[in-house]
Scaffold this motif. Structure first.
Motif, PDB file in Angstrom:
ATOM      1  N   HIS A   1      28.242  52.087  51.010  1.00  0.00           N
ATOM      2  CA  HIS A   1      29.907  52.436  50.383  1.00  0.00           C
ATOM      3  C   HIS A   1      29.832  51.697  48.834  1.00  0.00           C
ATOM      4  CE1 HIS A   1      31.545  52.535  54.731  1.00  0.00           C
ATOM      5  NE2 HIS A   1      31.390  53.610  54.144  1.00  0.00           N
ATOM      6  N   PHE A   2      29.042  50.903  48.700  1.00  0.00           N
ATOM      7  CA  PHE A   2      29.504  50.128  47.404  1.00  0.00           C
ATOM      8  C   PHE A   2      28.094  50.812  46.297  1.00  0.00           C
ATOM      9  CE2 PHE A   2      30.668  46.639  50.084  1.00  0.00           C
ATOM     10  CZ  PHE A   2      32.124  47.070  50.003  1.00  0.00           C
TER      11      PHE A   2
ATOM     12  N   LEU B   1      35.104  53.685  53.977  1.00  0.00           N
ATOM     13  CA  LEU B   1      35.149  53.716  52.365  1.00  0.00           C
ATOM     14  C   LEU B   1      34.560  54.992  51.684  1.00  0.00           C
ATOM     15  CD1 LEU B   1      34.558  49.933  51.624  1.00  0.00           C
ATOM     16  CD2 LEU B   1      36.612  51.211  51.543  1.00  0.00           C
TER      17      LEU B   1
ATOM     18  N   ALA C   1      38.939  57.440  51.835  1.00  0.00           N
ATOM     19  CA  ALA C   1      39.309  56.076  51.215  1.00  0.00           C
ATOM     20  C   ALA C   1      40.567  56.629  50.416  1.00  0.00           C
ATOM     21  CB  ALA C   1      38.199  55.723  50.275  1.00  0.00           C
TER      22      ALA C   1
ATOM     23  N   MET D   1      38.728  55.320  41.384  1.00  0.00           N
ATOM     24  CA  MET D   1      38.484  54.864  42.828  1.00  0.00           C
ATOM     25  C   MET D   1      36.946  54.533  43.297  1.00  0.00           C
ATOM     26  SD  MET D   1      41.195  56.242  45.480  1.00  0.00           S
ATOM     27  CE  MET D   1      40.815  55.032  46.618  1.00  0.00           C
ATOM     28  N   GLN D   2      36.221  55.606  43.016  1.00  0.00           N
ATOM     29  CA  GLN D   2      34.767  55.467  43.324  1.00  0.00           C
ATOM     30  C   GLN D   2      34.095  54.783  42.544  1.00  0.00           C
ATOM     31  OE1 GLN D   2      33.034  59.382  44.261  1.00  0.00           O
ATOM     32  NE2 GLN D   2      34.869  60.444  44.182  1.00  0.00           N
TER      33      GLN D   2
ATOM     34  N   LEU E   1      35.169  51.037  43.125  1.00  0.00           N
ATOM     35  CA  LEU E   1      34.840  50.672  44.518  1.00  0.00           C
ATOM     36  C   LEU E   1      33.311  49.774  44.274  1.00  0.00           C
ATOM     37  CD1 LEU E   1      34.593  50.293  47.596  1.00  0.00           C
ATOM     38  CD2 LEU E   1      33.611  52.723  47.677  1.00  0.00           C
ATOM     39  N   SER E   2      32.442  50.275  43.302  1.00  0.00           N
ATOM     40  CA  SER E   2      31.135  49.578  43.237  1.00  0.00           C
ATOM     41  C   SER E   2      31.375  48.317  42.631  1.00  0.00           C
ATOM     42  CB  SER E   2      30.288  50.572  42.309  1.00  0.00           C
ATOM     43  OG  SER E   2      29.991  51.633  43.084  1.00  0.00           O
TER      44      SER E   2
ATOM     45  N   HIS F   1      35.271  45.153  51.640  1.00  0.00           N
ATOM     46  CA  HIS F   1      36.239  46.118  52.140  1.00  0.00           C
ATOM     47  C   HIS F   1      37.813  45.685  51.573  1.00  0.00           C
ATOM     48  CE1 HIS F   1      33.531  48.088  54.716  1.00  0.00           C
ATOM     49  NE2 HIS F   1      34.532  49.180  55.037  1.00  0.00           N
TER      50      HIS F   1
ATOM     51  N   ALA G   1      37.791  45.752  47.978  1.00  0.00           N
ATOM     52  CA  ALA G   1      38.106  46.959  47.425  1.00  0.00           C
ATOM     53  C   ALA G   1      39.724  47.267  47.641  1.00  0.00           C
ATOM     54  CB  ALA G   1      37.330  47.961  48.174  1.00  0.00           C
TER      55      ALA G   1
ATOM     56  N   TRP H   1      42.204  47.978  44.586  1.00  0.00           N
ATOM     57  CA  TRP H   1      42.762  49.434  44.382  1.00  0.00           C
ATOM     58  C   TRP H   1      44.279  49.350  44.145  1.00  0.00           C
ATOM     59  CZ3 TRP H   1      39.503  51.869  48.688  1.00  0.00           C
ATOM     60  CH2 TRP H   1      38.023  52.490  48.146  1.00  0.00           C
TER      61      TRP H   1
END
Length: 275
Positions: free
Chosen positions: A38-39, A97, A102, A126-127, A130-131, A176, A179, A183
């Motif tokens: 996900h990351f 995620l 997400a 958001m994407q 997330l990383s 998680h 994130a 967010w």
């Protein structure tokens, strides 16, 4: 611990993180071993050398026969009655995620559906964030490689499809949670009228990891520190700030139109209220 105590503790932890953030990099500039795919969805805003240093900001996870570990066990036991309930189902959705799920997880709190058509800049932000949030946790994750509660107790999680990865991914701190809380903090900047709802959803997003039996409470607490520290660092990044300004304008336009269909917000509200 009551929900009120959890909220207060989360706010206190995040304040400490923002005050303590020192902008130091993870030890060395090499990319850490990252188990959770996900990351890696999109390149982040920050270089590895610019991420907050979890090895500086966090201590080790709770040790055996300590009050901290006893608290972790108490919090885990307190969530057992929630398994196979609406709150368990929501925890399962929060565990995803990937996109668009997400984004859907925060759309009700935002009051506007976050998607690639109506809010494309925010969706892409958001994407990228997330990383950054996920990578900020891996210094300590890889150092201690803490075993997750479902492995310790030979149980299941709310997401059987993720368990193979989780068994080999350190539990402390929770990526998680980093994130979700990160967010929420950024969303509150973009849509201050919904700040309380967004921050509350960010807190519950982290608690979903305990309910899911994927993380200990101390993992979640530490994840909030890293999420807040990463947001503090993002506030100095020109590209992020430009996207933030664009997302604010985008959100105002989306609130005026409200053309996209929202997720089932009644079901989410019922799950969060314990109904």
């Amino acid at each position: 611990m009551s929900k009120t105590e959890t909220v207060v503790r989360a706010a206190h932890i995040s304040l400490l993180a923002l005050l303590a953030f020192c902008g130091q990099a993870q030890a060395g500039d090499a990319q850490p071993k990252v188990s959770d795919p996900h990351f890696k969805i999109a390149p982040g805003y920050l270089e590895q050398s610019d991420l907050p240093n979890s090895l500086v900001l966090l201590g080790p996870p709770p040790e055996a026969d300590t009050a901290a570990l006893a608290r972790d066990e108490e919090m885990r036991k307190a969530t057992i009655p929630l398994r196979d309930t609406g709150r368990w189902k929501l925890a399962s959705a929060d565990a995803d995620l990937a996109f668009p799920q997400a984004a859907d997880n925060f759309s009700c709190a935002m009051g506007v559906k976050i998607d690639s058509q109506q809010t494309p800049r925010l969706y892409a932000m958001m994407q990228k964030m997330l990383s950054d949030f996920g990578l900020s946790t891996y210094g300590v994750k890889n150092k201690y490689n803490r075993i997750r509660p479902f492995v310790v107790h030979n149980e299941a999680t709310c997401r059987a499809d993720q368990e193979a990865i989780l068994r080999h991914d350190g539990s402390y701190p929770s990526g998680h949670t980093a994130a979700g809380w990160g967010w929420a903090l950024v969303f509150a900047q973009i849509n201050p009228e919904r700040a309380d709802a967004l921050l509350k959803r960010g807190i519950e997003f982290g608690q979903s990891r305990v309910i899911c039996n994927a993380h200990w409470q101390s993992d979640v607490d530490a994840g909030r520190i890293m999420g807040a520290a990463t947001v503090a660092r993002l506030q100095t990044d020109p590209t992020f700030l430009a996207d933030l300004k664009a997302a604010e304008a985008e959100m105002k336009a989306a609130k005026a139109k409200r053309t996209s269909q929202m997720p089932d917000c009644a079901a989410e509200a019922a799950a969060l209220s314990g109904q």
